[in-house]
Write a protein that holds these residues in place. Structure first.
Motif, PDB file in Angstrom:
ATOM      1  N   CYS A 518       0.856  -1.189   0.000  1.00 57.71           N
ATOM      2  CA  CYS A 518       0.000   0.000   0.000  1.00 57.71           C
ATOM      3  C   CYS A 518       0.892   1.240   0.000  1.00 57.71           C
ATOM      4  N   HIS A 520       0.240   4.044   1.231  1.00 55.93           N
ATOM      5  CA  HIS A 520       0.062   4.863   2.439  1.00 55.93           C
ATOM      6  C   HIS A 520       0.346   4.109   3.724  1.00 55.93           C
ATOM      7  N   CYS A 521       0.391   2.782   3.645  1.00 56.62           N
ATOM      8  CA  CYS A 521       0.561   1.985   4.859  1.00 56.62           C
ATOM      9  C   CYS A 521       1.685   0.982   4.649  1.00 56.62           C
ATOM     10  N   CYS A 536      -6.121  -2.273   0.245  1.00 58.41           N
ATOM     11  CA  CYS A 536      -5.486  -2.187   1.557  1.00 58.41           C
ATOM     12  C   CYS A 536      -6.585  -2.302   2.602  1.00 58.41           C
ATOM     13  N   CYS A 539      -6.433   1.185   5.069  1.00 63.98           N
ATOM     14  CA  CYS A 539      -6.863   2.547   4.711  1.00 63.98           C
ATOM     15  C   CYS A 539      -7.866   2.537   3.575  1.00 63.98           C
ATOM     16  N   HIS A 541      -7.306   1.864   0.431  1.00 59.95           N
ATOM     17  CA  HIS A 541      -6.709   2.110  -0.891  1.00 59.95           C
ATOM     18  C   HIS A 541      -6.990   0.941  -1.843  1.00 59.95           C
TER      19      HIS A 541
HETATM   20 ZN    ZN Z   1      -3.299   1.481   3.154  1.00 60.02          ZN
END
Ligand code: ZN
Ligand code: ADP
Ligand code: ZN
Length: 802
Positions: A518, A520-521, A536, A539, A541
Motif C-alpha cells: 500500500c 500509504h501503509c 489495503c 486505509c 486504498h
Molecule cells: Zn493502506
C-alpha cells in the motif's frame, strides 16, 4: 482530565440554567460550539477572561445528572476530556457548531417571508451548495447566528446536512405454510378428500406437499408458479384456514403486531434463572456462563419481562447490532411496544427520537437494545443492564476517544443507578471469569443445550498430513468434502469459516519475491478477484491488479494464502449444484445486504455459507448440521497476548452454530497443528483448562488481569519526528515506571494512512494506585507537549487497551 471552560452569565440566566442544558458559546476566535452546562458557580477562571454565552438552546436539560457523573468517570478513567465523551454521547443533531454544514431545502420560493439576514443566507446558498455556520456568521456579519438558523429551519428554508442512512426497512418476503391445525395431524388424504370438488385448490395442496419435502420455507410466488394457479386460489385456501401466510423479514423500527407469550423455561433454565435472581440480591453483577444454544436469551427475556412489569428501564447491550437482526426480531415479538433499538446506522432523527423517549421515560423506550454507544442515553430509572456476549472485542472502542470498554462502563453506570448487571457468554473473557472467581461477580452456569441436543462433535483434520498424501482439493481436505457432501445430501446446511476476507492476502512475484505494498501503509495489498483489484485493509486504498511485477517487471505473479472469496470460488467448482453464499465485510457493505444474506440462508435459499468472524455472532439457524473451520492456524499465530483466548472463543462460538435444533451437529477444524493446546481445548470444550493455562501465561508475562495496561500511541507523517518523540517519552516514563515500560516499539504495521506509528505500553501491577499512576503519565504528557518539535505529534492514550 475534565477540561471544562467557564463562561459568564447574568443572574437571570443563572436562575434559568440547570446542569444538562445546552448553550451556544464562542470558542477560540469567533467559532461557535454547542456546550453543555456542567456546573454553575461563582469562581472566575484562571488564566483567561470569561466570555458571555451566546444563547440558551434548551428549556429543560437534555442530559441528566447521573449521565454527567458517568461521563466524568469515563473521562477520568479512560484519560480523555469530558468534551470528548460529550461528543461521543450526544446525537450529532444536538451538536450544532461552526463546522456544521447548512444546505438549502429545494423548492423554497417564498422569499418575501424572509428577514434581511435570512435573505442573505438564502441568497448565498443559491451559489454555494452548503455553508458552514462560520461562513454564515461572516455573511450576516454577526456573532449570534443560531437564532437565525433556527428560524430558517422552522420556515423550512434550510436544513442541517447530515449523513443520512436510510431507515432500516428490509423488504417483506411472503411465505406460506399449512396452518397449525393441519400440521399437527398432517393428513394429506383427509385434506384432498375435503377438497375433492375444488380441483385447483387440490392442485395447490399437492404442490405444497411436494415443495415441503424439500424442507425449505415456501414462497407464495413459488407455490403459485409450481402449481400453475392464480393467487386467488391460494387466498381461498388461506380463507378456509388450511394455509397461512408468514414473513421472514420484518420492519424493525415500528412494531405493529401483538406480542407473543414468552417461552416456558425448562427446569435447568428455571434453576439458572432463580440463581441469577438470588445472586442479584448479593452482588450487583452476575456472570451467566451458558453453553451455546442453552437458552440464555430466553432467560434474559424472563428477567426483562419482570423489570418492565415494575416500570424499570432495561438496557440490552449487544456487540454489533447490525449483525443481530435475528435477536431484534425475537425481542420484538416479546416486547414490541416497549422496545426501541438504538443503532448508529439509523438516521439522526431516529436517534434523537430514541434519546428523547428515554429522557421522558416513555413506555416505548423502556427496553433499549443497542451497541456500546447506547450506554450514553439519558436513563433515569435503570433496573438492569444485560451485556450479551460479554467477551466480544467490539465492546471496546479503540478510536476516537473515549476509548472505553462498554462492559466495564456499564458496570459503573449500573452502580450509579443502583441496578444490576448480567454478563452473558458461552466463552467469557478471561478478565470476567477471573472477577467471578475472585467473588467480585456472582457466577451462574448453564451446561445443557435447549432440547438436550449435545454440543457438536468436533473433528480435527490434519491438513499437513492431507497435503503429504495428496488428499487436498484446493483448500479442502477429502474429509471436509465428504462431510459437506453428507450434510447436503441430508438437505442440511453448512457454514464455513475463514477468518480472512478477499481472495488472497498476499500477491508475490515468483521471480524476485516482492509483493505490492500500500502506498500509504506499511502492509501488503490483498487480492480481491471479483473486481480484479488489490486493496489495503487498513486505509481502503484500491488499485487494479497489475500484470507485471512493479520491481522486476516479471509477469509471473503468484498469490499466497487464501480468503473467503477463494473458498467461495472453490466451492462453486466442488458443489456446482448447490447455492453458495458469502458473508464478510465486502459482501455486506450495502444497506441491507447483511439482512438479505441472513434471510436467504434462513429461508434455505443458500446451502453453504462462507464467512468471516461475522458468522460467530449469535446466529440461530435450525438447519445447520455442519460447521467447517478452514484454517485454524492463522488466528492462533496472531501476535497478541490474547490471540489464544480469542481463537478459543471464536472457534467455540462458530462451532456453536451447528446442530442447534434437533440433531447433534458436527464441526471440522482443518489445521496444520492438531496438537496445539487451544485446538485440543476447543475440541473437548475445556474452557476451564484453557482459562488456567492462559492465566498462568498472563501471570508469568505480566498481563491482565494481573497487570493493567495503558498504551500510548504516537503518530506523525515525519519519520524522524515521531522517532525522536518516542525516545524522549520512553525515557521520561522509564524514569518513573522503570521496567514497567515496554517500548517505544514499532508496531507490526508501522505506517497507516501515511502516519508513522510508535507505541509505548505501561504495565501497572494490581497493587499500584491507578490514580497516582495516571497523574504521573499526564504530567509527562504535558511536558512532552511543551517541547516545540513534539507539539504536532498525535498523542493517544488507551487505558485497558486490550
Ligand atoms: Zn493502506
Ligand atoms: P443461547 O442464547 O444460549 O445461544 P438461545 O436463547 O438462542 O440460546 O436458544 C437456542 C434456541 O433454543 C432458540 O431457537 C430458542 O428459541 C430455543 N429455546 C431455548 N429455550 C427455550 C424454551 N424454554 N422453550 C422453547 N424454546 C427454547
Ligand atoms: Zn519481481
Amino acid at each position: 482530565m475534565l477540561k471544562s471552560f467557564t463562561y459568564k452569565i447574568t443572574s437571570a440566566e443563572a436562575d434559568f440554567l440547570k446542569k444538562g442544558i445546552r448553550v451556544a458559546v464562542e470558542f477560540g476566535k469567533s467559532k461557535i460550539y454547542t456546550a453543555l452546562v456542567y456546573n454553575i458557580h461563582n469562581s472566575p477562571p484562571l488564566g483567561y477572561e470569561a466570555k458571555d454565552i451566546h444563547q440558551i438552546l434548551d428549556e429543560t436539560p437534555v442530559v441528566n445528572e447521573i449521565q454527567l457523573k458517568h461521563w466524568e468517570w469515563i473521562a477520568n478513567y479512560y484519560m480523555c476530556s469530558l468534551g470528548e465523551v460529550f461528543r461521543a454521547a450526544l446525537p450529532s443533531a444536538f451538536l450544532l457548531e461552526s463546522e456544521t454544514a447548512i444546505q438549502l431545502v429545494q423548492n423554497f420560493t417564498n422569499e418575501s417571508e424572509l428577514t434581511n439576514d435570512e435573505f442573505l443566507i438564502f441568497e448565498a446558498l443559491q451559489y454555494q451548495s452548503q455553508l458552514s455556520i462560520q461562513q454564515i456568521a461572516e455573511i450576516i456579519d454577526k456573532k449570534t447566528v443560531f437564532p437565525v438558523i433556527k428560524d430558517l429551519i422552522a420556515k423550512n428554508v434550510i436544513n442541517v446536512k447530515e449523513q443520512i442512512y436510510e431507515q432500516y426497512k428490509p423488504k417483506l418476503v411472503k411465505y406460506i405454510q399449512l396452518s397449525t391445525q393441519w400440521t399437527e395431524n398432517e393428513q394429506l388424504s383427509e385434506l384432498l378428500e375435503m377438497l375433492k370438488n375444488a380441483k385447483k385448490q387440490r392442485a395447490v395442496i399437492l404442490t405444497l406437499f411436494q415443495l415441503k419435502s424439500k424442507n425449505k420455507p415456501i414462497k407464495v410466488v413459488q407455490l403459485q408458479e409450481d402449481s400453475n394457479c392464480s393467487l386467488a386460489v391460494i387466498k381461498s385456501l388461506v380463507d378456509k384456514g388450511i394455509l397461512e401466510y408468514y414473513f421472514i423479514q420484518k420492519d424493525r423500527i415500528n412494531f405493529t403486531g401483538k406480542s407473543s407469550e414468552i417461552k416456558e423455561l425448562t427446569e435447568h433454565q428455571k434453576s439458572a434463572y432463580n440463581r441469577i435472581r438470588k445472586s442479584f440480591k448479593k452482588k450487583q453483577t452476575v456472570l451467566l456462563k451458558g453453553i451455546t444454544s442453552s437458552g440464555k436469551t430466553e432467560i434474559y427475556v424472563k428477567l426483562i419481562k419482570e423489570l418492565l412489569h415494575d416500570n424499570k428501564q432495561v438496557l440490552y447491550l449487544l456487540p454489533e447490532i447490525a449483525l443481530t437482526t435475528q435477536l431484534i426480531e425475537r425481542l420484538q415479538h416479546y416486547f414490541g411496544e416497549y422496545l426501541s433499538v438504538f443503532h448508529s446506522k439509523y438516521s439522526m432523527n431516529e436517534r434523537v427520537e430514541v434519546w428523547n423517549n428515554v429522557l421522558e421515560n416513555k413506555q416505548k423506550a423502556q427496553l433499549i437494545l443497542g451497541a456500546r454507544s447506547s450506554l450514553f442515553l439519558p436513563f433515569s430509572n435503570l433496573g438492569l443492564i444485560i451485556v450479551d456476549e460479554e467477551h466480544e472485542p467490539s465492546f471496546k472502542q479503540y478510536d476516537p476517544a473515549p476509548r472505553y470498554h462498554a462492559r466495564d462502563a456499564a458496570i459503573v453506570l449500573a452502580k450509579m443507578h443502583g441496578s444490576n448487571v448480567l454478563l452473558g457468554s458461552a466463552t467469557p473473557s478471561i478478565e470476567t471469569y477471573y472477577n467471578a472467581q475472585q467473588g467480585k461477580y456472582e457466577f451462574v452456569e448453564l451446561n445443557r443445550r435447549y432440547g438436550d441436543v449435545l454440543l457438536p462433535e468436533m473433528e480435527l483434520v490434519d491438513i499437513k498430513e492431507k497435503h503429504r498424501k495428496k488428499k487436498m482439493t484446493g483448500h479442502f481436505s477429502d474429509r471436509l468434502i465428504e462431510m459437506i457432501s453428507d450434510a447436503l445430501l441430508q438437505k442440511e446446511q453448512v457454514i464455513l469459516f475463514q477468518n480472512r476476507r478477499g481472495f488472497a492476502p498476499i500477491v508475490e512475484c515468483k521471480t524476485c519475491g516482492v509483493s505490492p505494498q500500500c502506498p500509504h501503509c506499511d502492509v501488503s495489498l490483498t487480492f480481491h478477484s471479483f473486481k480484479n483489484e488489490l486493496r489495503c485493509h487498513y486505509c481502503g486504498h484500491r488499485q487494479a491488479m497489475p500484470h507485471n511485477c512493479g520491481a522486476c517487471g516479471s509477469s509471473s505473479l503468484n498469490t499466497k494464502g487464501f480468503g473467503t472469496e477463494q473458498i467461495e470460488m472453490e466451492l462453486t467448482q466442488l458443489f456446482p449444484d448447490y447455492k453458495i453464499g458469502r458473508m464478510d465485510y465486502d459482501s455486506t457493505r450495502g444497506k441491507y445486504s447483511y439482512q438479505k444474506i441472513i434471510g436467504q440462508f434462513q429461508a434455505h435459499e443458500i446451502d453453504i455459507l462462507v464467512g468471516t468472524q461475522m458468522l460467530s455472532k449469535g446466529l440461530d439457524f435450525a438447519n445447520v448440521s455442519l460447521v467447517g473451520i478452514m484454517n485454524a492456524d492463522n488466528m492462533l499465530n496472531f501476535p497478541d497476548f490474547r490471540a489464544h483466548e480469542r481463537s478459543y472463543q471464536l472457534m467455540v462460538q462458530v462451532a456453536g452454530r451447528a446442530g442447534r435444533a434437533k440433531k447433534r451437529g458436527k464441526v471440522a477444524i482443518q489445521t496444520f497443528n492438531p496438537y496445539h493446546q487451544i485446538l485440543q481445548q476447543v475440541s473437548t470444550n475445556s474452557y476451564e483448562e484453557m482459562y488456567k493455562e492462559q492465566m498462568e501465561e498472563r501471570r508469568q508475562y505480566h498481563y491482565p488481569p494481573f497487570y493493567r495496561l495503558i498504551k500510548i500511541t504516537l503518530r506523525h507523517k515525519n519519520y524522524n519526528r515521531v522517532e525522536e518523540g518516542a525516545v524522549w517519552l520512553g525515557k521520561s516514563l522509564s524514569n518513573i515506571f522503570k521496567e514497567q515500560v515496554l517500548g517505544p516499539s514499532t508496531p507490526a504495521i508501522s505506517r497507516v494512512r501515511s502516519f508513522y506509528i510508535r507505541t509505548i505500553i505501561i504495565k501497572i501491577p494490581q497493587k499500584q494506585a491507578l490514580g497516582l499512576t495516571k497523574k504521573h503519565i499526564l504530567r509527562i504528557k504535558n511536558s512532552f507537549q511543551a517541547v516545540k518539535e513534539f507539539r504536532s505529534i498525535r498523542f493517544n492514550m488507551d487505558v485497558d487497551n486490550y
